[in-house]
Design a protein around this motif. Structure first.
Motif, PDB file in Angstrom:
ATOM      1  N   PRO A 149      -0.675  -7.902  -7.228  1.00 41.17           N
ATOM      2  CA  PRO A 149      -1.749  -7.275  -8.025  1.00 41.17           C
ATOM      3  C   PRO A 149      -1.936  -5.785  -7.745  1.00 41.17           C
ATOM      4  N   GLU A 150      -1.768  -5.352  -6.499  1.00 39.97           N
ATOM      5  CA  GLU A 150      -1.924  -3.927  -6.185  1.00 39.97           C
ATOM      6  C   GLU A 150      -0.835  -3.109  -6.861  1.00 39.97           C
ATOM      7  N   LEU A 151       0.379  -3.621  -6.848  1.00 37.77           N
ATOM      8  CA  LEU A 151       1.472  -2.902  -7.492  1.00 37.77           C
ATOM      9  C   LEU A 151       1.360  -2.996  -9.009  1.00 37.77           C
ATOM     10  N   ALA A 152       0.816  -4.085  -9.514  1.00 39.83           N
ATOM     11  CA  ALA A 152       0.572  -4.208 -10.959  1.00 39.83           C
ATOM     12  C   ALA A 152      -0.445  -3.161 -11.407  1.00 39.83           C
ATOM     13  N   ARG A 153      -1.440  -2.896 -10.572  1.00 38.30           N
ATOM     14  CA  ARG A 153      -2.440  -1.870 -10.894  1.00 38.30           C
ATOM     15  C   ARG A 153      -1.771  -0.510 -11.064  1.00 38.30           C
ATOM     16  N   VAL A 154      -0.847  -0.183 -10.188  1.00 38.68           N
ATOM     17  CA  VAL A 154      -0.158   1.101 -10.265  1.00 38.68           C
ATOM     18  C   VAL A 154       0.760   1.133 -11.483  1.00 38.68           C
ATOM     19  N   GLN A 155       1.403   0.030 -11.769  1.00 41.99           N
ATOM     20  CA  GLN A 155       2.267  -0.042 -12.947  1.00 41.99           C
ATOM     21  C   GLN A 155       1.443   0.199 -14.207  1.00 41.99           C
ATOM     22  N   PHE A 196       8.317  -0.284 -10.554  1.00 41.23           N
ATOM     23  CA  PHE A 196       7.052  -1.015 -10.527  1.00 41.23           C
ATOM     24  C   PHE A 196       6.935  -2.050 -11.633  1.00 41.23           C
ATOM     25  N   LEU A 197       7.810  -2.012 -12.605  1.00 40.82           N
ATOM     26  CA  LEU A 197       7.812  -3.074 -13.611  1.00 40.82           C
ATOM     27  C   LEU A 197       8.037  -4.426 -12.956  1.00 40.82           C
ATOM     28  N   ALA A 198       9.076  -4.514 -12.163  1.00 39.09           N
ATOM     29  CA  ALA A 198       9.382  -5.773 -11.489  1.00 39.09           C
ATOM     30  C   ALA A 198       8.445  -6.029 -10.323  1.00 39.09           C
ATOM     31  N   LEU A 199       8.167  -4.997  -9.550  1.00 44.46           N
ATOM     32  CA  LEU A 199       7.312  -5.178  -8.379  1.00 44.46           C
ATOM     33  C   LEU A 199       5.912  -5.629  -8.762  1.00 44.46           C
ATOM     34  N   GLY A 200       5.415  -5.127  -9.878  1.00 42.08           N
ATOM     35  CA  GLY A 200       4.064  -5.462 -10.311  1.00 42.08           C
ATOM     36  C   GLY A 200       3.901  -6.893 -10.775  1.00 42.08           C
ATOM     37  N   GLU A 205       0.834  -1.208   0.000  1.00 40.35           N
ATOM     38  CA  GLU A 205       0.000   0.000   0.000  1.00 40.35           C
ATOM     39  C   GLU A 205       0.866   1.254   0.000  1.00 40.35           C
ATOM     40  N   LEU A 206       1.920   1.240   0.796  1.00 37.52           N
ATOM     41  CA  LEU A 206       2.826   2.377   0.890  1.00 37.52           C
ATOM     42  C   LEU A 206       3.522   2.623  -0.446  1.00 37.52           C
ATOM     43  N   LEU A 207       4.045   1.566  -1.045  1.00 37.65           N
ATOM     44  CA  LEU A 207       4.713   1.696  -2.332  1.00 37.65           C
ATOM     45  C   LEU A 207       3.742   2.145  -3.419  1.00 37.65           C
ATOM     46  N   ALA A 208       2.552   1.574  -3.424  1.00 37.43           N
ATOM     47  CA  ALA A 208       1.556   1.945  -4.435  1.00 37.43           C
ATOM     48  C   ALA A 208       1.229   3.429  -4.330  1.00 37.43           C
ATOM     49  N   PHE A 209       1.006   3.906  -3.121  1.00 35.24           N
ATOM     50  CA  PHE A 209       0.685   5.323  -2.958  1.00 35.24           C
ATOM     51  C   PHE A 209       1.854   6.197  -3.399  1.00 35.24           C
TER      52      PHE A 209
END
Length: 179
Positions: free
Chosen positions: A117-123, A109-113, A55-59
């Motif tokens: 799924p939450e990080l993929a959404r941000v990517q 976020f390429l790798a993190l996503g 959540e922190l990274l996504a924000f």
């Protein structure tokens, strides 16, 4: 009287702390504890805003996207459509310290996503925003997907140390000259 807290400002303050940790230590070192220490907060106080690292990274990445959009929205570039396109696209590339950090966060976020799924959404949000910009500024008769691929490719090469910012800027300029 209870203390009034600006939660939006607090969340942005935490996003800035994430950016500093990421710039200094790399994405692998971004944790609730590290960001709490960087921001001067306790881990418990930080968890009031973000329950998980994801959540922190996504924000933090959403804030990068919003920051770049605001900056581009405030620009009033003059000149030909080609000159306007170049001015706007340069704002998304790692051509100075601030934009280098923004690109580092977005491309992390390429790798993190791939695994979250939450990080993929941000990517996807990042790539969608970039695709929209490229569609809006692509020279008449050119494929905006090629322009997007070029800008992303030049940006990654700067982040990896294979090109200097000046070389990447020249690569964009050369491409636009050829359109």
């Amino acid at each position: 009287m209870p203390k009034l807290v600006d939660h939006t400002a607090r969340r942005r303050e935490l996003a800035s702390a994430v950016w500093r940790v990421l710039a200094r230590d790399g994405v692998a070192e971004v944790s609730i504890r590290a960001v709490a220490a960087e921001s001067g907060w306790s881990s418990g106080a930080l968890r009031h805003y973000f329950a998980t690292r994801a959540e922190l990274l996504a924000f933090a990445c959403e804030e990068v996207i919003a920051t770049v959009r605001r900056r581009i929205g405030k620009l009033e570039p003059q000149g030909s459509p080609r000159e306007v396109a170049e001015a706007l696209l340069r704002e998304t590339m790692p051509l100075d310290e601030r934009r280098h950090l923004e690109c580092s966060i977005a491309f992390a976020f390429l790798a993190l996503g791939l695994g979250d799924p939450e990080l993929a959404r941000v990517q996807r949000m990042h790539f969608t925003a970039m695709a929209e910009l490229c569609r809006a500024v692509a020279p008449q008769g050119t494929d905006p997907r090629r322009l997007h691929a070029l800008v992303d490719g030049l940006s990654v090469q700067v982040l990896a140390g294979h090109l200097t910012p000046a070389e990447a800027a020249a690569g964009l300029s050369d491409y636009l000259d050829d359109c």
